[in-house]
Write a protein that holds these residues in place. Structure first.
Motif, PDB file in Angstrom:
ATOM      1  N   ASN A  75      28.236  58.271  21.555  1.00 54.76           N
ATOM      2  CA  ASN A  75      27.060  57.911  22.255  1.00 54.76           C
ATOM      3  C   ASN A  75      27.381  56.582  22.735  1.00 54.76           C
ATOM      4  O   ASN A  75      28.060  55.766  22.100  1.00 54.76           O
ATOM      5  N   GLY A  76      26.724  56.002  23.928  1.00 51.73           N
ATOM      6  CA  GLY A  76      26.889  54.927  24.400  1.00 51.73           C
ATOM      7  C   GLY A  76      27.937  54.639  25.339  1.00 51.73           C
ATOM      8  O   GLY A  76      28.735  55.504  25.979  1.00 51.73           O
ATOM      9  N   GLU A  77      28.196  53.326  25.865  1.00 46.71           N
ATOM     10  CA  GLU A  77      29.091  52.971  26.723  1.00 46.71           C
ATOM     11  C   GLU A  77      30.492  52.575  26.020  1.00 46.71           C
ATOM     12  O   GLU A  77      30.351  51.963  24.859  1.00 46.71           O
ATOM     13  N   LEU A  78      31.602  52.889  26.598  1.00 43.02           N
ATOM     14  CA  LEU A  78      32.927  52.433  25.839  1.00 43.02           C
ATOM     15  C   LEU A  78      33.511  51.479  26.922  1.00 43.02           C
ATOM     16  O   LEU A  78      34.017  52.026  27.920  1.00 43.02           O
ATOM     17  N   LEU A  79      33.644  50.097  26.906  1.00 43.33           N
ATOM     18  CA  LEU A  79      34.283  49.325  27.499  1.00 43.33           C
ATOM     19  C   LEU A  79      35.493  48.535  26.906  1.00 43.33           C
ATOM     20  O   LEU A  79      35.606  48.349  25.711  1.00 43.33           O
ATOM     21  N   ILE A  80      36.589  48.761  27.863  1.00 41.88           N
ATOM     22  CA  ILE A  80      37.852  48.076  27.248  1.00 41.88           C
ATOM     23  C   ILE A  80      38.138  46.698  28.032  1.00 41.88           C
ATOM     24  O   ILE A  80      38.091  46.736  29.395  1.00 41.88           O
ATOM     25  N   PHE A  81      38.208  45.664  27.568  1.00 43.97           N
ATOM     26  CA  PHE A  81      38.260  44.371  27.957  1.00 43.97           C
ATOM     27  C   PHE A  81      39.982  43.991  28.270  1.00 43.97           C
ATOM     28  O   PHE A  81      40.657  43.944  26.969  1.00 43.97           O
ATOM     29  N   LEU A  82      40.340  43.818  29.281  1.00 44.06           N
ATOM     30  CA  LEU A  82      41.711  43.733  29.734  1.00 44.06           C
ATOM     31  C   LEU A  82      42.248  42.124  29.963  1.00 44.06           C
ATOM     32  O   LEU A  82      41.331  41.422  30.638  1.00 44.06           O
ATOM     33  N   ALA A  83      43.211  41.759  29.229  1.00 43.59           N
ATOM     34  CA  ALA A  83      43.605  40.517  29.718  1.00 43.59           C
ATOM     35  C   ALA A  83      44.505  40.920  31.162  1.00 43.59           C
ATOM     36  O   ALA A  83      45.450  41.937  31.084  1.00 43.59           O
ATOM     37  N   ASP A  84      44.086  40.284  32.275  1.00 42.78           N
ATOM     38  CA  ASP A  84      44.492  40.874  33.475  1.00 42.78           C
ATOM     39  C   ASP A  84      45.204  39.771  34.277  1.00 42.78           C
ATOM     40  O   ASP A  84      44.495  38.982  35.000  1.00 42.78           O
ATOM     41  N   LEU A  85      46.369  39.601  34.134  1.00 44.86           N
ATOM     42  CA  LEU A  85      47.524  38.828  35.323  1.00 44.86           C
ATOM     43  C   LEU A  85      47.790  39.430  36.283  1.00 44.86           C
ATOM     44  O   LEU A  85      48.573  38.857  37.080  1.00 44.86           O
ATOM     45  N   ASN A  86      47.735  40.740  36.414  1.00 49.93           N
ATOM     46  CA  ASN A  86      48.011  41.703  37.698  1.00 49.93           C
ATOM     47  C   ASN A  86      47.309  41.094  38.936  1.00 49.93           C
ATOM     48  O   ASN A  86      48.140  41.114  40.114  1.00 49.93           O
ATOM     49  N   ARG A  87      45.971  40.912  38.890  1.00 49.05           N
ATOM     50  CA  ARG A  87      45.338  40.559  40.077  1.00 49.05           C
ATOM     51  C   ARG A  87      45.838  39.481  40.704  1.00 49.05           C
ATOM     52  O   ARG A  87      46.367  39.211  41.701  1.00 49.05           O
ATOM     53  N   ASN A  88      46.279  38.205  39.988  1.00 44.53           N
ATOM     54  CA  ASN A  88      46.811  37.041  40.410  1.00 44.53           C
ATOM     55  C   ASN A  88      48.172  37.133  40.814  1.00 44.53           C
ATOM     56  O   ASN A  88      48.602  36.367  41.718  1.00 44.53           O
ATOM     57  N   ALA A  89      48.841  38.002  40.263  1.00 42.55           N
ATOM     58  CA  ALA A  89      50.260  38.296  40.509  1.00 42.55           C
ATOM     59  C   ALA A  89      50.245  38.961  41.975  1.00 42.55           C
ATOM     60  O   ALA A  89      50.869  38.511  42.792  1.00 42.55           O
ATOM     61  N   LYS A  90      49.377  39.718  42.353  1.00 41.65           N
ATOM     62  CA  LYS A  90      49.483  40.389  43.610  1.00 41.65           C
ATOM     63  C   LYS A  90      49.041  39.533  44.571  1.00 41.65           C
ATOM     64  O   LYS A  90      49.469  39.501  45.537  1.00 41.65           O
ATOM     65  N   ILE A  91      48.169  38.561  44.169  1.00 43.62           N
ATOM     66  CA  ILE A  91      47.771  37.684  45.246  1.00 43.62           C
ATOM     67  C   ILE A  91      48.909  36.734  45.377  1.00 43.62           C
ATOM     68  O   ILE A  91      49.081  36.441  46.856  1.00 43.62           O
ATOM     69  N   ARG A  92      49.449  36.265  44.475  1.00 48.13           N
ATOM     70  CA  ARG A  92      50.916  35.486  45.033  1.00 48.13           C
ATOM     71  C   ARG A  92      51.776  36.235  45.707  1.00 48.13           C
ATOM     72  O   ARG A  92      52.299  35.503  46.557  1.00 48.13           O
ATOM     73  N   GLN A  93      52.051  37.475  45.282  1.00 53.23           N
ATOM     74  CA  GLN A  93      52.903  38.284  45.947  1.00 53.23           C
ATOM     75  C   GLN A  93      52.718  38.279  47.587  1.00 53.23           C
ATOM     76  O   GLN A  93      53.334  38.293  48.294  1.00 53.23           O
ATOM     77  N   HIS A  94      51.306  38.388  47.870  1.00 47.75           N
ATOM     78  CA  HIS A  94      50.904  38.752  49.149  1.00 47.75           C
ATOM     79  C   HIS A  94      51.002  37.315  49.994  1.00 47.75           C
ATOM     80  O   HIS A  94      51.152  37.355  50.932  1.00 47.75           O
ATOM     81  N   LEU A  95      51.109  36.316  49.068  1.00 48.23           N
ATOM     82  CA  LEU A  95      51.300  35.078  49.773  1.00 48.23           C
ATOM     83  C   LEU A  95      52.816  34.425  49.756  1.00 48.23           C
ATOM     84  O   LEU A  95      53.106  33.537  50.326  1.00 48.23           O
ATOM     85  N   GLY A  96      53.440  35.455  49.292  1.00 56.34           N
ATOM     86  CA  GLY A  96      54.995  35.052  49.375  1.00 56.34           C
ATOM     87  C   GLY A  96      55.452  33.960  48.258  1.00 56.34           C
ATOM     88  O   GLY A  96      56.503  33.584  48.386  1.00 56.34           O
ATOM     89  N   GLN A  97      54.566  34.184  47.314  1.00 53.74           N
ATOM     90  CA  GLN A  97      54.928  33.199  46.209  1.00 53.74           C
ATOM     91  C   GLN A  97      55.569  33.982  44.896  1.00 53.74           C
ATOM     92  O   GLN A  97      55.144  35.017  44.769  1.00 53.74           O
ATOM     93  N   ASP A  98      56.059  33.142  44.002  1.00 54.80           N
ATOM     94  CA  ASP A  98      56.828  33.934  42.793  1.00 54.80           C
ATOM     95  C   ASP A  98      55.675  33.978  41.804  1.00 54.80           C
ATOM     96  O   ASP A  98      54.528  33.388  41.948  1.00 54.80           O
ATOM     97  N   ILE A  99      56.023  34.761  40.904  1.00 58.26           N
ATOM     98  CA  ILE A  99      54.933  35.292  39.793  1.00 58.26           C
ATOM     99  C   ILE A  99      55.426  34.591  38.159  1.00 58.26           C
ATOM    100  O   ILE A  99      54.874  35.089  37.289  1.00 58.26           O
ATOM    101  N   ALA A 100      56.459  33.981  38.086  1.00 61.03           N
ATOM    102  CA  ALA A 100      57.237  33.586  37.033  1.00 61.03           C
ATOM    103  C   ALA A 100      56.272  33.080  35.930  1.00 61.03           C
ATOM    104  O   ALA A 100      56.305  33.501  34.725  1.00 61.03           O
ATOM    105  N   ARG A 101      55.397  32.117  36.251  1.00 60.30           N
ATOM    106  CA  ARG A 101      54.615  31.637  35.246  1.00 60.30           C
ATOM    107  C   ARG A 101      53.480  32.589  34.919  1.00 60.30           C
ATOM    108  O   ARG A 101      53.043  32.622  33.606  1.00 60.30           O
ATOM    109  N   LEU A 102      53.260  33.588  35.578  1.00 60.52           N
ATOM    110  CA  LEU A 102      52.186  34.722  35.007  1.00 60.52           C
ATOM    111  C   LEU A 102      52.899  35.542  34.085  1.00 60.52           C
ATOM    112  O   LEU A 102      52.295  36.353  33.279  1.00 60.52           O
ATOM    113  N   GLN A 103      53.995  35.292  33.900  1.00 64.23           N
ATOM    114  CA  GLN A 103      54.744  36.089  32.838  1.00 64.23           C
ATOM    115  C   GLN A 103      54.967  35.215  31.500  1.00 64.23           C
ATOM    116  O   GLN A 103      55.961  35.690  30.721  1.00 64.23           O
ATOM    117  N   THR A 104      54.606  34.024  31.249  1.00 61.48           N
ATOM    118  CA  THR A 104      54.742  33.228  30.232  1.00 61.48           C
ATOM    119  C   THR A 104      53.788  33.371  29.259  1.00 61.48           C
ATOM    120  O   THR A 104      52.508  34.080  29.568  1.00 61.48           O
TER     121      THR A 104
END
Length: 251
Positions: A75-104
């Motif tokens: 019963n009730g709501e089940l929420l899963i909280f994610l560490a999400d670096l995917n969103r910022n990686a996608k933004i950087r990729q759209h801007l033509g930037q690398d994502i290396a720091r996001l993988q540290t």
């Protein structure tokens, strides 16, 4: 003079709720909980967390089996909280930037901090509305399986779950360590004796002795000295491998 207000009263009255009434959380309440999480402090304004609301019954059942707790996904709501670096990686990729720091490890642990703080804010918001909840570290009992069940993309990782609902129980407050064991001025104490925990052990023993469910009688120091912290293999030992499989902490 003891300081008190409505916020402090809610915080000091916190207890984990594991039984929930078969009554849905109102949409407006859920939105308020999301907003409280959204306004959490965030490292470098990177806002590296996301929330998965799990409504699919098959996924809820699978998560309950991973957690090995029947109330998870009930019963009730089940929420899963994610560490999400995917969103910022996608933004950087759209801007033509690398994502290396996001993988540290540095950026991953910043994301973990964002996520844990958001969980606490969400739970406090829920409790302020008379709802109850329990934080679920147990979702990481089988890290790789959980990632598969949640169908997560790279650069995301589930940190904690949160089960929320209308309380169907009113458990006792569990006695926490006194401030003298957790707050220090300027320097961490070099050592302490086990005898210093004697009074706290009595409180914990009494808590378990009087509790109306799970008749275990125990003390804090005996729990810390138990086999749960002894050297042994666990499925949770896969956590770092699962994190790296997600493209995180690669440095």
């Amino acid at each position: 003079m003891k300081i008190t207000n409505e916020t402090l009263a809610t915080q000091l009255n916190h207890r984990s709720i594991r039984a929930f009434a078969k009554k849905p959380i109102a949409k407006e309440q859920l939105t308020a909980i999301y907003e409280a999480a959204r306004h959490t402090s965030t490292s470098q304004f990177l806002q590296q967390f996301s929330i998965l609301r799990i409504t699919d019954e098959a996924k809820r059942k699978a998560i309950s089996e991973i957690a090995k707790q029947d109330y998870v996904g009930g019963n009730g709501e089940l929420l899963i909280f994610l560490a999400d670096l995917n969103r910022n990686a996608k933004i950087r990729q759209h801007l033509g930037q690398d994502i290396a720091r996001l993988q540290t490890a540095d950026l991953f642990f910043q994301a973990v901090n964002d996520t844990v703080l958001a969980v606490q804010n969400a739970l406090l918001a829920a409790e302020s509305m008379g709802l109850g909840g329990v934080v679920l570290g147990s979702i990481n009992n089988e890290p790789k399986k959980l990632v598969t069940v949640l169908e997560l993309p790279q650069l995301t990782y589930p940190i904690l779950g949160l089960q929320l609902g209308h309380p169907a129980q009113s458990p006792q407050l569990k006695p926490r360590l006194p401030l003298e064991f957790t707050v220090f001025d300027d320097k961490y104490p070099a050592d302490f004796s086990l005898a210093e925990f004697k009074d706290y052990d009595k409180l914990v023993h009494q808590y378990y002795d009087l509790r109306d469910t799970d008749r275990r009688v125990d003390e804090f120091t005996t729990q810390i000295g138990s086999k749960k912290l002894a050297a042994h293999k666990s499925s949770r030992d896969e956590i770092m491998a699962a994190i790296q499989d997600q493209g995180l902490c690669l440095d």
